[in-house]
Design an enzyme around this catalytic site. Structure first.
Site, short mmCIF file in Angstrom:
data_model
loop_
_atom_site.label_atom_id
_atom_site.label_comp_id
_atom_site.label_asym_id
_atom_site.label_seq_id
_atom_site.Cartn_x
_atom_site.Cartn_y
_atom_site.Cartn_z
N TRP A 156 106.64 21.15 15.40
CA TRP A 156 106.61 20.93 16.86
C TRP A 156 107.30 19.63 17.26
O TRP A 156 107.59 19.42 18.43
CB TRP A 156 105.17 20.88 17.37
CG TRP A 156 104.28 19.93 16.61
CD1 TRP A 156 103.39 20.23 15.62
CD2 TRP A 156 104.24 18.49 16.73
NE1 TRP A 156 102.81 19.09 15.13
CE2 TRP A 156 103.32 18.01 15.78
CE3 TRP A 156 104.92 17.57 17.53
CZ2 TRP A 156 103.03 16.67 15.63
CZ3 TRP A 156 104.64 16.22 17.38
CH2 TRP A 156 103.69 15.79 16.43
N LYS A 180 110.01 31.35 12.31
CA LYS A 180 108.72 31.15 12.95
C LYS A 180 108.66 29.72 13.46
O LYS A 180 108.56 28.78 12.69
CB LYS A 180 107.56 31.41 12.00
CG LYS A 180 106.21 31.37 12.74
CD LYS A 180 105.04 31.01 11.88
CE LYS A 180 104.41 29.70 12.23
NZ LYS A 180 104.22 29.44 13.65
N SER A 183 103.66 26.88 16.92
CA SER A 183 102.97 27.53 18.04
C SER A 183 102.87 26.62 19.26
O SER A 183 102.79 27.10 20.38
CB SER A 183 101.57 27.96 17.60
OG SER A 183 101.69 28.97 16.60
N GLY A 233 107.91 20.52 7.82
CA GLY A 233 106.54 20.31 8.30
C GLY A 233 105.78 19.45 7.33
O GLY A 233 106.37 18.68 6.57
N SER A 234 104.48 19.60 7.31
CA SER A 234 103.64 18.72 6.50
C SER A 234 103.74 19.04 5.01
O SER A 234 103.99 20.20 4.62
CB SER A 234 102.19 18.86 6.94
OG SER A 234 101.76 20.19 6.71
N LEU A 256 109.49 17.60 4.22
CA LEU A 256 108.05 17.40 4.40
C LEU A 256 107.73 16.04 5.01
O LEU A 256 108.56 15.41 5.64
CB LEU A 256 107.36 17.60 3.05
CG LEU A 256 107.67 18.96 2.36
CD1 LEU A 256 107.00 19.04 1.01
CD2 LEU A 256 107.27 20.13 3.26
N CYS A 289 109.12 12.45 10.86
CA CYS A 289 108.85 12.29 9.43
C CYS A 289 109.59 11.09 8.86
O CYS A 289 109.30 10.64 7.76
CB CYS A 289 109.27 13.54 8.70
SG CYS A 289 110.98 13.90 9.02
N GLU A 386 100.38 9.08 6.32
CA GLU A 386 101.37 9.15 7.40
C GLU A 386 100.62 9.14 8.73
O GLU A 386 99.80 10.01 9.00
CB GLU A 386 102.15 10.45 7.25
CG GLU A 386 103.26 10.64 8.25
CD GLU A 386 103.99 11.94 8.00
OE1 GLU A 386 103.34 12.96 7.73
OE2 GLU A 386 105.22 11.93 8.06
N1 LIG Z 1 110.64 16.28 6.71
C1 LIG Z 1 110.86 16.57 7.97
O1 LIG Z 1 112.02 16.69 8.43
C2 LIG Z 1 109.71 16.77 8.89
C3 LIG Z 1 108.38 16.70 8.46
N2 LIG Z 1 107.36 16.89 9.35
C4 LIG Z 1 105.99 16.72 8.92
O2 LIG Z 1 105.16 17.75 9.51
C5 LIG Z 1 103.90 17.18 9.92
C6 LIG Z 1 103.69 17.39 11.40
O3 LIG Z 1 104.27 18.56 11.85
P1 LIG Z 1 103.37 19.85 12.00
O4 LIG Z 1 104.12 20.86 12.79
O5 LIG Z 1 102.00 19.49 12.44
O6 LIG Z 1 103.29 20.35 10.51
P2 LIG Z 1 102.60 21.67 9.98
O7 LIG Z 1 102.96 21.66 8.57
O8 LIG Z 1 101.18 21.80 10.36
O9 LIG Z 1 103.34 22.90 10.74
C7 LIG Z 1 104.71 23.08 10.55
C8 LIG Z 1 105.01 24.57 10.73
O10 LIG Z 1 104.37 25.27 9.69
C9 LIG Z 1 103.56 26.32 10.23
N3 LIG Z 1 102.44 26.54 9.33
C10 LIG Z 1 101.29 25.84 9.26
N4 LIG Z 1 100.52 26.35 8.28
C11 LIG Z 1 101.19 27.39 7.74
C12 LIG Z 1 100.93 28.34 6.70
N5 LIG Z 1 99.80 28.30 5.98
N6 LIG Z 1 101.87 29.27 6.41
C13 LIG Z 1 103.02 29.32 7.11
N7 LIG Z 1 103.34 28.46 8.11
C14 LIG Z 1 102.42 27.51 8.41
C15 LIG Z 1 103.19 25.83 11.60
O11 LIG Z 1 102.82 26.92 12.40
P3 LIG Z 1 101.76 26.69 13.63
O12 LIG Z 1 102.42 25.77 14.55
O13 LIG Z 1 101.58 28.07 14.17
O14 LIG Z 1 100.52 26.13 13.00
C16 LIG Z 1 104.48 25.17 12.04
O15 LIG Z 1 105.39 26.15 12.48
C17 LIG Z 1 103.97 15.74 9.54
O16 LIG Z 1 103.41 15.58 8.25
C18 LIG Z 1 105.46 15.43 9.46
O17 LIG Z 1 105.74 14.38 8.60
C19 LIG Z 1 107.57 17.20 10.64
C20 LIG Z 1 108.88 17.27 11.08
C21 LIG Z 1 110.03 17.05 10.25
O1 LIG Z 2 111.41 16.06 12.16
C1 LIG Z 2 111.88 14.97 11.98
O2 LIG Z 2 111.23 13.97 11.86
C2 LIG Z 2 113.36 14.91 11.90
O3 LIG Z 2 113.76 15.50 10.69
C3 LIG Z 2 113.84 13.50 11.98
S1 LIG Z 2 115.47 13.43 12.48
O4 LIG Z 2 116.28 14.27 11.59
O5 LIG Z 2 115.50 13.98 13.86
O6 LIG Z 2 115.81 12.04 12.42
#
Ligand SMILES: NC(=O)C1=CN([C@@H]2O[C@H](COP(=O)(O)OP(=O)(O)OC[C@H]3O[C@@H](n4cnc5c(N)ncnc54)[C@H](OP(=O)(O)O)[C@@H]3O)[C@@H](O)[C@H]2O)C=CC1
Ligand SMILES: O=C(O)[C@H](O)CS(=O)(=O)O
Length: 487
Positions: A156, A180, A183, A233-234, A256, A289, A386
């Site tokens: 998100w 996907k 949400s 994501g996470s 991640l 992230c 984090e």
């Molecule tokens: N490395 C990077 O570039 C990035 C890393 N992040 C990391 O993500 C975290 C925050 O973002 P956030 O969106 O809350 O992360 P989440 O990991 O909670 O969610 C990321 C995505 O994964 C989906 N998801 C969650 N659980 C599952 C599952 N069991 N199976 C399949 N899909 C799933 C979510 O769907 P739904 O929304 O429906 O729950 C969402 O679309 C932080 O730790 C941040 O550091 C974030 C952005 C970039």
């Molecule tokens: O989700 C994020 O944090 C992004 O990957 C960071 S950036 O690529 O927009 O700097």
């Protein structure tokens, strides 16, 4: 939300070139984090929609991969052009569902579009190799081919840019995709699908299924048809997905979590260090992230730096993302607010002091005061976890060796930053930091032409740059015999 092009506000699943309601009738209420108002009700897809999208992507694959690179490139380039032309509308949609200031949202739109521009060109540079043969009657080749149907799951915090960072190289390589989105922020993804349709993407090449992480996610992970899973994501969810992908031996790319250190040495340019720290710490209200999570400042410059940073943070304008000159919007939700409060309380309990901000903002809801803490140390939660919010803890250090060890003392390895004017130190520290991305004298490194990704618990693979398209290609070895001269 006022849009010039109301057709960009889409609220159903995009599957095989059609807008579809969820068979279950379930919906996601997308809310504006600033006002709490419901922006839209969006179809919440489940297993049925995910499987229909996978089948559509599988049907579309042969014709899409059979197009020439130049033909795919033309469609992807048009997608870029349409996004740029609609940037204001797309930014309004993004700010409405995610909360970031409009100017920052518009920057994200252009950053995302840049991946389509970049990979429209890279499509035409997917080269193979001829290999020196081991026998007179044989010729050897190594060719690159699209991996097939790709599943993408995005977060998100960058509701738009994370999608082209995956879709652009995947489609340029000749793959098809099922996405996907998060949400909390599906509207940006659906607007992107509408523009992809207008750009001429054939039905089924790019599909979007908002909805249940479990139901949609499990269907994507369990499908034998899906050959690549790319996730941002996470780390916790990344681990789950990687384990699930093992059953069908899918390739995975994981972007991640992070725990970025900023290191300010005594010889740093103070202004550059302040600007760079603000850029990496407070972008997107600290919800990226690659945000600074720990700020290490050498003893000789510490007090000047802490005072200057606190002064700048106190002066920040907090408010609704649509308000002029706002620098910090709301956090995504109350869970994010509570995480910041937990980290601050723990740090104070262990001896840190608040020198700017410190808690919830008077605007209420998920607005939070950008905060600076002094006196942070490694015993605190904020040093290990984090924060993903606008809290900047300052750690004092004495020597280069000490701070490199401290900076590397984390399970994560995504981004790190340091400020110095000693060119020998640039090389020593740049090479010693265990992170995938290192900013030197800057807090802003993201660029579509550079490899983005982490090591350790921050993930696997790289997005962006010429390397990013390799994630969606398989290398095939052709051994062609029977070439001896006719008798
Ligand atoms: N490395 C990077 O570039 C990035 C890393 N992040 C990391 O993500 C975290 C925050 O973002 P956030 O969106 O809350 O992360 P989440 O990991 O909670 O969610 C990321 C995505 O994964 C989906 N998801 C969650 N659980 C599952 C599952 N069991 N199976 C399949 N899909 C799933 C979510 O769907 P739904 O929304 O429906 O729950 C969402 O679309 C932080 O730790 C941040 O550091 C974030 C952005 C970039
Ligand atoms: O989700 C994020 O944090 C992004 O990957 C960071 S950036 O690529 O927009 O700097």
């Amino acid at each position: 939300m006022r849009l010039d092009d109301s057709a960009l506000l889409q609220t159903r699943c995009w599957i095989d070139g059609e807008w579809r309601d969820a068979a279950s009738g379930k919906e996601i209420a997308v809310t504006n984090p600033s006002t709490g108002a419901v922006v839209a009700q969006v179809a919440s897809g489940g297993k049925a929609e995910a499987e229909a999208a996978i089948a559509a992507a599988d049907r579309a694959l042969p014709a899409w991969r059979a197009l020439t690179a130049k033909e795919r490139s033309g469609i992807i380039r048009r997608w870029h052009d349409l996004i740029v032309a609609a940037a204001d509308d797309l930014a309004a949609i993004l700010t409405s569902e995610q909360g970031k200031p409009f100017a920052e949202a518009r920057g994200e739109i252009l950053y995302g579009a840049a991946f389509f521009e970049f990979y429209a060109e890279e499509a035409k540079r997917v080269y193979g190799e001829t290999l020196p043969s081991y026998a007179a009657d044989r010729r050897l080749l190594a060719i690159r081919q699209p991996i097939g149907v790709v599943a993408a799951i995005t977060p998100w915090n960058f509701p738009m840019a994370m999608i082209p960072r995956k879709a652009a190289p995947a489609l340029a390589a000749g793959c098809t995709m099922v996405l996907k989105p998060a949400s909390a922020t599906p509207l940006s993804a659906l607007a992107l699908a509408e523009l992809g349709r207008r750009a001429g993407l054939p039905d089924g090449v790019f599909n979007v299924v908002p909805g249940s992480a479990r139901e949609v996610g499990d269907a994507l992970v369990e499908s034998e048809v899906v050959r690549k899973l790319t996730f941002t994501g996470s780390t916790e969810v990344g681990r789950t997905l990687m384990a699930g992908a093992a059953r069908t031996i899918k390739k995975v790319a994981l972007e991640l979590g992070g725990n970025a250190p900023v290191i300010v040495f005594d010889d740093a340019d103070l202004d550059a260090a302040i600007e760079g720290t603000i850029a990496t710490k407070f972008r997107n209200m600290g919800q990226t992230c690659v945000c600074a999570n720990r700020i290490y400042v050498q003893a000789g410059i510490h007090d000047r730096f802490a005072e200057a940073l606190a002064a700048r943070v106190r002066a920040m304008k907090i408010g609704d993302g649509f308000e002029a000159d706002v620098q910090q919007g709301p956090l995504i939700d109350m869970a994010a607010v509570e995480k910041c409060e937990q980290h601050i309380a723990d740090a104070l309990e262990k001896g840190a002091q608040v020198i700017a901000g410190g808690g919830r903002h008077a605007l209420g809801g998920s607005f939070f005061e950008p905060t600076v803490l002094a006196g942070a140390d490694a015993s605190m939660l904020i040093a290990r976890e984090e924060t993903f919010g606008p809290v900047a803890p300052i750690f004092r250090f004495e020597t280069e060796d000490e701070v490199i060890a401290a900076a590397n003392d984390t399970e994560y390895g995504l981004a790190a930053y340091f400020f110095t004017r000693d060119h020998g130190r640039v090389w020593r520290v740049g090479e010693a930091l265990e992170f995938g991305i290192v900013g030197v004298n800057t807090g802003a490194t993201s660029y579509e032409g550079a490899p983005f990704g982490g090591v350790k618990a921050s993930g696997i693979g790289r997005e962006g740059s010429r390397h990013g398209i390799d994630e969606f290609l398989e290398l095939k070895y052709l051994c062609i015999a029977g070439i001896s001269a006719l008798p």
